[in-house]
Design an enzyme around this catalytic site. Structure first.
Site, PDB file in Angstrom:
ATOM      1  N   LYS A  86       0.846  -1.200   0.000  1.00  0.00           N
ATOM      2  CA  LYS A  86       0.000   0.000   0.000  1.00  0.00           C
ATOM      3  C   LYS A  86       0.880   1.249   0.000  1.00  0.00           C
ATOM      4  O   LYS A  86       0.632   2.186  -0.770  1.00  0.00           O
ATOM      5  CB  LYS A  86      -0.867   0.007   1.258  1.00  0.00           C
ATOM      6  CG  LYS A  86      -1.522   1.339   1.580  1.00  0.00           C
ATOM      7  CD  LYS A  86      -2.352   1.307   2.834  1.00  0.00           C
ATOM      8  CE  LYS A  86      -1.587   1.535   4.088  1.00  0.00           C
ATOM      9  NZ  LYS A  86      -1.246   2.915   4.432  1.00  0.00           N
ATOM     10  N   ASN A  87       1.915   1.240   0.834  1.00  0.00           N
ATOM     11  CA  ASN A  87       2.710   2.464   1.011  1.00  0.00           C
ATOM     12  C   ASN A  87       3.711   2.701  -0.110  1.00  0.00           C
ATOM     13  O   ASN A  87       4.337   3.760  -0.165  1.00  0.00           O
ATOM     14  CB  ASN A  87       3.408   2.443   2.384  1.00  0.00           C
ATOM     15  CG  ASN A  87       2.395   2.592   3.501  1.00  0.00           C
ATOM     16  OD1 ASN A  87       1.233   2.929   3.265  1.00  0.00           O
ATOM     17  ND2 ASN A  87       2.801   2.305   4.723  1.00  0.00           N
ATOM     18  N   ARG A 145      -4.645  10.574   4.327  1.00  0.00           N
ATOM     19  CA  ARG A 145      -3.451  11.416   4.494  1.00  0.00           C
ATOM     20  C   ARG A 145      -2.468  11.264   3.347  1.00  0.00           C
ATOM     21  O   ARG A 145      -1.794  12.213   2.974  1.00  0.00           O
ATOM     22  CB  ARG A 145      -2.711  11.035   5.777  1.00  0.00           C
ATOM     23  CG  ARG A 145      -3.326  11.460   7.050  1.00  0.00           C
ATOM     24  CD  ARG A 145      -2.325  11.184   8.148  1.00  0.00           C
ATOM     25  NE  ARG A 145      -1.065  11.815   7.815  1.00  0.00           N
ATOM     26  CZ  ARG A 145      -0.799  13.102   8.043  1.00  0.00           C
ATOM     27  NH1 ARG A 145      -1.744  13.864   8.551  1.00  0.00           N
ATOM     28  NH2 ARG A 145       0.360  13.627   7.732  1.00  0.00           N
ATOM     29  N   CYS A 148      -5.121  12.459  13.090  1.00  0.00           N
ATOM     30  CA  CYS A 148      -4.918  11.029  12.882  1.00  0.00           C
ATOM     31  C   CYS A 148      -4.777  10.362  14.257  1.00  0.00           C
ATOM     32  O   CYS A 148      -4.125  10.881  15.145  1.00  0.00           O
ATOM     33  CB  CYS A 148      -3.651  10.829  12.053  1.00  0.00           C
ATOM     34  SG  CYS A 148      -3.350   9.116  11.673  1.00  0.00           S
ATOM     35  N   ARG A 193       0.704  14.420  13.081  1.00  0.00           N
ATOM     36  CA  ARG A 193       1.368  14.134  11.790  1.00  0.00           C
ATOM     37  C   ARG A 193       1.437  15.408  10.959  1.00  0.00           C
ATOM     38  O   ARG A 193       0.719  15.585  10.007  1.00  0.00           O
ATOM     39  CB  ARG A 193       0.614  13.030  11.061  1.00  0.00           C
ATOM     40  CG  ARG A 193       0.602  11.720  11.827  1.00  0.00           C
ATOM     41  CD  ARG A 193      -0.127  10.629  11.087  1.00  0.00           C
ATOM     42  NE  ARG A 193       0.660  10.102   9.970  1.00  0.00           N
ATOM     43  CZ  ARG A 193       0.205   9.152   9.163  1.00  0.00           C
ATOM     44  NH1 ARG A 193      -1.019   8.682   9.316  1.00  0.00           N
ATOM     45  NH2 ARG A 193       0.953   8.702   8.161  1.00  0.00           N
ATOM     46  N   ASP A 197       5.132  19.916   7.961  1.00  0.00           N
ATOM     47  CA  ASP A 197       6.093  21.045   7.873  1.00  0.00           C
ATOM     48  C   ASP A 197       7.323  20.697   7.037  1.00  0.00           C
ATOM     49  O   ASP A 197       7.838  21.539   6.283  1.00  0.00           O
ATOM     50  CB  ASP A 197       6.508  21.485   9.283  1.00  0.00           C
ATOM     51  CG  ASP A 197       7.112  20.340  10.094  1.00  0.00           C
ATOM     52  OD1 ASP A 197       6.486  19.265  10.158  1.00  0.00           O
ATOM     53  OD2 ASP A 197       8.221  20.503  10.624  1.00  0.00           O
ATOM     54  N   ASP A 254       4.974   0.696  11.971  1.00  0.00           N
ATOM     55  CA  ASP A 254       3.741   0.031  11.493  1.00  0.00           C
ATOM     56  C   ASP A 254       3.641  -1.404  11.984  1.00  0.00           C
ATOM     57  O   ASP A 254       2.627  -2.063  11.715  1.00  0.00           O
ATOM     58  CB  ASP A 254       3.689   0.058   9.957  1.00  0.00           C
ATOM     59  CG  ASP A 254       3.491   1.468   9.448  1.00  0.00           C
ATOM     60  OD1 ASP A 254       3.663   1.685   8.232  1.00  0.00           O
ATOM     61  OD2 ASP A 254       3.206   2.366  10.258  1.00  0.00           O
ATOM     62  N   ARG A 257      -8.567  -0.644   4.666  1.00  0.00           N
ATOM     63  CA  ARG A 257      -7.755   0.409   4.038  1.00  0.00           C
ATOM     64  C   ARG A 257      -6.390  -0.134   3.644  1.00  0.00           C
ATOM     65  O   ARG A 257      -5.775   0.357   2.715  1.00  0.00           O
ATOM     66  CB  ARG A 257      -7.549   1.574   5.019  1.00  0.00           C
ATOM     67  CG  ARG A 257      -8.823   2.257   5.446  1.00  0.00           C
ATOM     68  CD  ARG A 257      -8.538   3.502   6.220  1.00  0.00           C
ATOM     69  NE  ARG A 257      -7.600   4.355   5.486  1.00  0.00           N
ATOM     70  CZ  ARG A 257      -7.242   5.564   5.899  1.00  0.00           C
ATOM     71  NH1 ARG A 257      -7.703   6.032   7.033  1.00  0.00           N
ATOM     72  NH2 ARG A 257      -6.407   6.303   5.212  1.00  0.00           N
TER      73      ARG A 257
HETATM   74  C1  EPZ Z   1       4.398   6.875   6.156  1.00  0.00           C
HETATM   75  O1  EPZ Z   1       3.634   7.945   6.690  1.00  0.00           O
HETATM   76  C2  EPZ Z   1       3.468   5.680   6.106  1.00  0.00           C
HETATM   77  N1  EPZ Z   1       2.333   5.976   5.233  1.00  0.00           N
HETATM   78  C3  EPZ Z   1       2.972   5.334   7.509  1.00  0.00           C
HETATM   79  O2  EPZ Z   1       2.194   4.139   7.403  1.00  0.00           O
HETATM   80  C4  EPZ Z   1       4.179   5.054   8.403  1.00  0.00           C
HETATM   81  O3  EPZ Z   1       3.728   4.815   9.723  1.00  0.00           O
HETATM   82  C5  EPZ Z   1       5.121   6.262   8.378  1.00  0.00           C
HETATM   83  O4  EPZ Z   1       5.505   6.564   7.013  1.00  0.00           O
HETATM   84  C6  EPZ Z   1       6.397   6.007   9.174  1.00  0.00           C
HETATM   85  O5  EPZ Z   1       7.070   4.899   8.650  1.00  0.00           O
HETATM   86  C7  EPZ Z   1       2.517   5.967   3.903  1.00  0.00           C
HETATM   87  O6  EPZ Z   1       3.594   5.729   3.395  1.00  0.00           O
HETATM   88  C8  EPZ Z   1       1.304   6.260   3.055  1.00  0.00           C
HETATM   89  P1  EPZ Z   1       6.547  10.214   8.089  1.00  0.00           P
HETATM   90  P2  EPZ Z   1       4.246   9.447   6.671  1.00  0.00           P
HETATM   91  O7  EPZ Z   1       6.437  11.490   7.365  1.00  0.00           O
HETATM   92  O8  EPZ Z   1       5.073   9.639   5.478  1.00  0.00           O
HETATM   93  C9  EPZ Z   1       7.097  13.358  11.591  1.00  0.00           C
HETATM   94  C10 EPZ Z   1       0.358   2.725   7.763  1.00  0.00           C
HETATM   95  O9  EPZ Z   1      -0.108   2.206   8.792  1.00  0.00           O
HETATM   96  N2  EPZ Z   1       6.917  14.357  10.525  1.00  0.00           N
HETATM   97  O10 EPZ Z   1       7.663   9.285   7.747  1.00  0.00           O
HETATM   98  O11 EPZ Z   1       3.101  10.374   6.907  1.00  0.00           O
HETATM   99  C11 EPZ Z   1       5.833  12.550  11.830  1.00  0.00           C
HETATM  100  O12 EPZ Z   1       4.987  13.218  12.747  1.00  0.00           O
HETATM  101  C12 EPZ Z   1       0.797   4.173   7.781  1.00  0.00           C
HETATM  102  O13 EPZ Z   1       0.513   2.128   6.669  1.00  0.00           O
HETATM  103  C13 EPZ Z   1       7.099  15.703  10.841  1.00  0.00           C
HETATM  104  O14 EPZ Z   1       7.398  16.060  11.983  1.00  0.00           O
HETATM  105  O15 EPZ Z   1       5.183   9.411   7.952  1.00  0.00           O
HETATM  106  C14 EPZ Z   1       6.383  11.268  12.400  1.00  0.00           C
HETATM  107  O16 EPZ Z   1       6.665  11.451  13.770  1.00  0.00           O
HETATM  108  C15 EPZ Z   1       0.548   4.838   9.112  1.00  0.00           C
HETATM  109  N3  EPZ Z   1       6.920  16.625   9.850  1.00  0.00           N
HETATM  110  C16 EPZ Z   1       7.696  11.078  11.645  1.00  0.00           C
HETATM  111  O17 EPZ Z   1       8.039  12.379  11.143  1.00  0.00           O
HETATM  112  C17 EPZ Z   1       6.602  16.270   8.569  1.00  0.00           C
HETATM  113  O18 EPZ Z   1       6.467  17.162   7.706  1.00  0.00           O
HETATM  114  C18 EPZ Z   1       7.628  10.103  10.481  1.00  0.00           C
HETATM  115  O19 EPZ Z   1       6.569  10.526   9.668  1.00  0.00           O
HETATM  116  C19 EPZ Z   1       6.422  14.893   8.278  1.00  0.00           C
HETATM  117  C20 EPZ Z   1       6.595  13.962   9.269  1.00  0.00           C
END
Ligand code: EPZ
Length: 434
Positions: A22-23, A92, A116, A121, A124, A309, A401
């Site tokens: 999916k991701n 998202r 979420c 999430r 920035d 995850d 999902r």
């Molecule tokens: C991806 O989400 C995945 N989703 C998530 O899977 C997964 O949990 C996550 O990566 C972490 O591995 C998809 O790929 C569609 P991040 P993403 O940006 O990209 C912080 C599932 O269950 N952050 O890597 O949204 C954030 O808060 C889903 O399949 C900022 O601070 O995650 C988090 O603490 C859930 N600012 C960390 O970074 C930003 O602009 C990692 O988030 C972006 C992120």
């Protein structure tokens, strides 16, 4: 609405085929917008999030055609940059549209993603990267508006306080592939899904070096072509089935995976006494040590660390292993919605900040439980597979999902699990505590 009824106590045995990731698929749907030509994606999992993404691309003006259960044709000859609030707010991952729309149309308007359940999430890092590439980013009435008419190459550190960002890296890569000059992304995410996105973009004619590492260099090109790309297997789904085999002390072969994607997860499993045997290049057989499993410690980190995850599912597994296991969330510190539900099943788990301390070994009892997000739902199902009696899982749309045919695949492994209409709930369970 549907529910799942699980009769616990069945040891899982047999073979299960993993679906596409999916991701990986979701950002690749967005990447197809980078070219006006036709792209075909294969091995796409049949999930509600994927269908949502298809609807969003159609709303943007792309011709979308489903070529069967796991293949899609995307022809974005004439598209516009305004993503629909009604659809975007449901998923998202639609934030991944920012990069390709800015690159191709020099403009994007995407509603800010909503809250979420797994925690804060922000986006920035996505917006900062676009800004550093010269885009003008503004937020008007909850809609992120990006003007990319003066994009330029840049050297950007894209990591944040929780480490790298997966979809933030995807957006920055896609925003830069059509920007003349060399853009450098330092602190990039190196999840297998990012490597697969780079593989697809290179098939379209993008020039990317360092794919799969934390340092990417993108040489912008004039134009990209369409392509045909096969989505990589879902490593999170694969690991979920490995834990289903382990939690029931069964013997399961998980097929169609890339063992190299399981890194830190496989290490933790082996340390606990779960025997993972590679059979050929795409199959792992899971058995458990007859002398019993040992408690484990997990700290979730960006790849190649233990995936966040898989934290909820590992928590459920730890509940069945005598001794103290500790699971620490470094990516989403409040991603523990599964714990109150596991407690309803008799688990002994205490939360100390971002640490779940599991006193495992007690027998779990079936109960009506509430799914809250995709991976928490999977955790509750794993617990239901071993709990005494019946477990009823509500709100299983969360599962649909991200897991293709989960109940059917588990039934094929011997699980007593049924998908029923909510009306089948025993009266006493009709109004679970919200
Ligand atoms: C991806 O989400 C995945 N989703 C998530 O899977 C997964 O949990 C996550 O990566 C972490 O591995 C998809 O790929 C569609 P991040 P993403 O940006 O990209 C912080 C599932 O269950 N952050 O890597 O949204 C954030 O808060 C889903 O399949 C900022 O601070 O995650 C988090 O603490 C859930 N600012 C960390 O970074 C930003 O602009 C990692 O988030 C972006 C992120």
């Amino acid at each position: 609405m549907e529910i799942l009824r699980i009769q616990g106590g069945q040891r899982l045995e047999g073979r299960v085929q993993v679906s596409g990731s999916k991701n990986a698929a979701l950002p690749q749907f967005a990447a197809a917008l980078l070219s006006g030509e036709e792209t075909i994606l294969e091995n796409v999992p049949d999930l509600s999030d994927v269908r949502f993404m298809g609807e969003i691309l159609a709303h943007l003006g792309a011709d979308i055609e489903r070529l069967g259960q796991n293949a899609w044709k995307i022809h974005p000859a004439n598209i516009h940059p305004d993503a629909p609030y009604e659809l975007v707010r449901k998923m998202r991952a639609s934030i991944c549209l920012l990069g390709p729309l800015v690159a191709r149309l020099k403009r994007a308007k995407i509603p800010m993603p909503g809250g979420c359940v797994i925690g804060h999430r922000p986006i920035d890092l996505h917006l900062r990267a676009l800004n550093e590439m010269g885009a003008n980013v503004s937020l008007n009435q909850g809609v992120v508006e990006v003007d990319g008419t003066s994009m330029k190459p840049a050297t950007i550190f894209i990591g944040g306080r929780h480490g790298s960002t997966v979809t933030g890296t995807a957006n920055a890569i896609m925003a830069s592939v059509l920007t003349q000059g060399t853009t450098v992304l330092d602190g990039a995410a190196c999840e297998p899904e990012i490597l697969d996105l780079c593989t697809m973009l290179e098939k379209m004619g993008a020039k990317i070096s360092g794919a799969g590492s934390h340092l990417l260099k993108i040489e912008g090109v004039e134009k990209l072509q369409g392509c045909t790309h096969r989505v990589i297997p879902d490593r999170i789904e694969a690991a979920t089935y490995i834990m289903a085999g382990a939690i029931t002390r069964g013997e399961v072969c998980v097929q169609g995976i890339q063992p190299s994607h399981l890194g830190a997860f496989a290490k933790v499993m082996k340390e606990s006494g779960i025997q993972l045997q590679e059979l050929g290049e795409d199959t792992i057989e899971v058995k458990t040590d007859p002398s019993g499993l040992k408690p484990f410690e997990v700290i979730t980190l960006p790849h190649p660390g233990f995936p966040t995850d898989l934290q909820a599912q590992a928590c459920a597994l730890a509940c069945t292993i005598p001794g103290l296991s500790i699971l620490t969330e470094r990516v989403y510190p409040s991603r523990f919605m599964h714990i109150p539900e596991l407690l309803r099943m008799g688990a002994e788990v205490s939360l100390e900040g971002a640490n779940a301390i599991v006193r495992g070994g007690k027998t779990l009892n079936g109960a009506p439980v509430m799914a809250s997000d995709l991976r928490a739902s999977a955790a509750l199902i794993l617990a239901g597979l071993v709990a005494e009696g019946e477990t009823w899982v509500h709100r299983i749309y969360h599962l649909d999902r991200g897991y293709e045919l989960l109940d059917k695949k588990l039934r094929n492994l011997g699980a007593r699990i049924e998908r029923l209409p909510e009306s089948a709930l025993p009266p006493a369970f009709r109004s679970p505590v919200d």
